[in-house]
Design an enzyme around this catalytic site. Structure first.
Site, PDB file in Angstrom:
ATOM      1  N   HIS A 431     -27.341 -34.708 -46.325  1.00 10.32           N
ATOM      2  CA  HIS A 431     -27.060 -34.354 -44.934  1.00 10.32           C
ATOM      3  C   HIS A 431     -26.332 -35.509 -44.264  1.00 10.32           C
ATOM      4  CE1 HIS A 431     -29.787 -36.840 -42.451  1.00 10.32           C
ATOM      5  NE2 HIS A 431     -30.540 -36.868 -43.551  1.00 10.32           N
ATOM      6  N   CYS A 432     -25.634 -35.185 -43.193  1.00 11.81           N
ATOM      7  CA  CYS A 432     -25.007 -36.177 -42.325  1.00 11.81           C
ATOM      8  C   CYS A 432     -25.333 -35.774 -40.889  1.00 11.81           C
ATOM      9  CB  CYS A 432     -23.507 -36.281 -42.581  1.00 11.81           C
ATOM     10  SG  CYS A 432     -22.596 -34.727 -42.407  1.00 11.81           S
ATOM     11  N   GLU A 433     -24.485 -36.127 -39.943  1.00 10.90           N
ATOM     12  CA  GLU A 433     -24.815 -35.794 -38.558  1.00 10.90           C
ATOM     13  C   GLU A 433     -24.785 -34.290 -38.329  1.00 10.90           C
ATOM     14  OE1 GLU A 433     -23.416 -36.923 -33.977  1.00 10.90           O
ATOM     15  OE2 GLU A 433     -22.255 -37.614 -35.708  1.00 10.90           O
ATOM     16  N   TYR A 471     -28.580 -33.830 -39.267  1.00 11.08           N
ATOM     17  CA  TYR A 471     -29.704 -34.511 -38.622  1.00 11.08           C
ATOM     18  C   TYR A 471     -29.853 -34.079 -37.172  1.00 11.08           C
ATOM     19  CZ  TYR A 471     -32.621 -38.182 -36.676  1.00 11.08           C
ATOM     20  OH  TYR A 471     -33.634 -38.879 -36.019  1.00 11.08           O
TER      21      TYR A 471
END
Length: 525
Positions: A431-433, A471
């Site tokens: 995952h990232c932002e 996130y």
């Protein structure tokens, strides 16, 4: 005998009907030029040869016979028995010869098989008179345009046997189209009358000849074919036209087993595998009558219906190393829902995301895993946070590992891969932002490097997921699983310099990566 003017298109050689001159010595006749007069060399040679002794000339006959024969036929025409029509008709021709249905003039001699025209003069003389009379009556027909006769389908050989015997008795009345007028031997009539008629030299004609027919002069291509009458159409063929259409049973895609499905659930419910593969039963109307298959079925005793064996599952070379229970799980699953090594299905319920080739899970599934709901099925649950370090420090999921560089992820996961044990799984989530670019790109990179390091289809990490919404969405729904419980965006005003530094580093590493890949490709060449 006084003759009228000859038409310009017919060339004939005429001799005066004068008494035969006294014979001269053989040497003078053979070599003298005064005898030739104004005759052509061919005519001179013909006259000379006729006057020689021992060749059937007029000098061998009595005087009264020679005088009578000179009125009917000149010596120059004795070599023209083949029908070139170089003489004029004699005055003694009878009117009965007009009834002869002679259809060919320029044809082969009558006695071509077994004899020479020069040796059969007595019979050919009578034929020449008939030919000459027909020429005088029909000499204008040569100016008409010649047309080939159109071929006609021949009738059955059995239907024309009686007609052929009648035609063979008189070769001049009803002659076959494809045979010349003088093609048969002298004993033809005897053979046909005795009943031992052979169609070798007299091919059958499809239609009875008549006086008005025009002979084409070519061999009939349709002769000699053993054609039979059309048989009566069987009733089974008529049923193909009159019977209603037979519709095959439609295959239901929902009931059909998948590529790796096992036959056990299908056979227990409604034997879908047998229904999808088995041929449809043929009706009695479709099967032809009197065939060999029907013969064998009648000869053999009737047996009870034997249940057909169930469909064998498709075997794959990559599945030979897996245990029996694992293979059964593979057959139960949809091929689209299998993990990377095709050994089993995905454990989590996936949702649709931005990239269709990746598997997404919701924040609720992530929270349930963190709560230990799947502890008995999972050996290791790895969360890869692909954000920059300042973002990770501002707030992250509990237990997540911050790896924003591809080389760091490769060293962490692939240098010392985590091995599953006791049938439990190793699951990795990226995952990232927002999980739109960095997280999906890192997931593809790990799968690509994992494929290169293993023999297909084996993988170290066959089950990879992407957290949908990243996130930010997880923080809004499951803030209790965040540490610290805060959220720092990538474009924060206080971390602009850090953003430029990490972006430059990432781009530099990406450029070096492309160069390294190019070098590796050149080495392979």
């Amino acid at each position: 005998m006084e003759l009228g003017p000859e038409p310009p298109h017919r060339r004939r050689l005429l001799f005066t009907c004068s008494p035969t001159p006294a014979p001269q010595p053989t040497g003078k006749v053979q070599f003298g030029a005064s005898r030739a007069g104004g005759l052509s060399p061919v005519t001179n040679l013909t006259v000379t040869m006729d006057q020689l002794e021992g060749l059937g000339s007029d000098y061998e006959k009595p005087m009264d016979v020679r005088n009578s024969s000179s009125l009917q036929r000149m010596g120059s025409s004795e070599s023209t028995d083949s029908g070139f029509c170089l003489d004029s008709p004699g005055p003694l021709d009878s009117k009965e010869n007009l009834e002869i249905s002679l259809r060919r003039i320029n044809c082969l001699p009558q006695k071509l098989l077994g004899c020479s025209p020069a040796l059969k003069r007595s019979h050919s003389d009578s034929l020449d008179h008939d030919i000459f009379q027909l020429i005088d009556q029909d000499e204008n027909k040569e100016n008409e345009a010649f047309e080939f006769k159109k071929p006609i389908r021949p009738a059955s050989r059995g239907c024309l046997n009686a007609h052929v015997h009648e035609e063979s008795k008189d070769p001049f009345t009803h002659r076959q189209n494809s045979a010349p007028a003088r093609m048969l031997s002298s004993n033809e009539s005897d053979i046909s009358e005795s009943g031992n008629f052979s169609p070798l030299f007299t091919p059958q004609s499809p239609v009875k000849a008549s006086l008005s027919d025009e002979d084409d002069g070519f061999i009939d291509l349709l002769d000699g074919e053993n054609l039979k009458n059309d048989e009566e159409t069987p009733s089974c063929m008529s049923s193909l036209w009159t019977a209603p259409l037979v519709m095959r049973r439609p295959t239901n895609l929902a009931d059909r087993c998948g590529l790796f499905d096992s036959p056990s659930p299908c056979s227990s419910t409604s034997s879908c595998s047998t229904r999808a593969v088995k041929r449809a039963d043929r009706s009695h109307e479709e099967s032809p009558r009197g065939t060999k298959r029907r013969k064998s079925s009648e000869a053999s005793p009737v047996k009870a219906d034997v249940p057909e064996p169930t469909q064998l599952p498709h075997q794959s070379l990559s599945l030979t190393s897996f245990p029996k229970g694992t293979i059964e799980n593979i057959f139960h699953s949809d091929p689209r829902d299998l993990i990377g090594d095709f050994s089993k299905g995905y454990l989590f319920h996936t949702v649709s995301g931005k990239h269709q080739d990746l598997k997404y899970i919701s924040p609720e599934i992530m929270a349930s895993v963190l709560n230990g709901k799947f502890a008995n099925l999972i050996k290791e649950f790895v969360i890869i946070d692909c954000r920059y370090p300042y973002e990770y420090e501002g707030g992250h999921i509990k237990g997540a590992v911050n790896l924003h560089m591809e080389e760091e992820v490769e060293e962490f996961l692939l240098k010392k891969p985590i091995v599953p044990a006791d049938g439990k799984r190793v699951i990795v989530v990226f995952h990232c932002e927002f999980s739109s670019e960095r997280g999906p790109r890192m997931c593809r990179y790990v799968r690509e490097r994992d494929r290169l390091g293993n023999e297909y289809p084996k993988l170290h990490y066959p089950e990879l997921y992407v957290l949908k919404g990243g996130y930010k969405e997880f923080f809004l729904k499951c803030q209790s699983h965040c540490e610290p419980p805060s959220y720092r965006p990538m474009h924060h005003e206080d971390f602009k310099e850090d953003l430029k530094k990490f972006r430059t580093k990432s781009r530099t590493w990406a450029g070096e990566k492309s160069k390294r890949e190019m070098y590796s490709r050149l080495k392979k060449l």
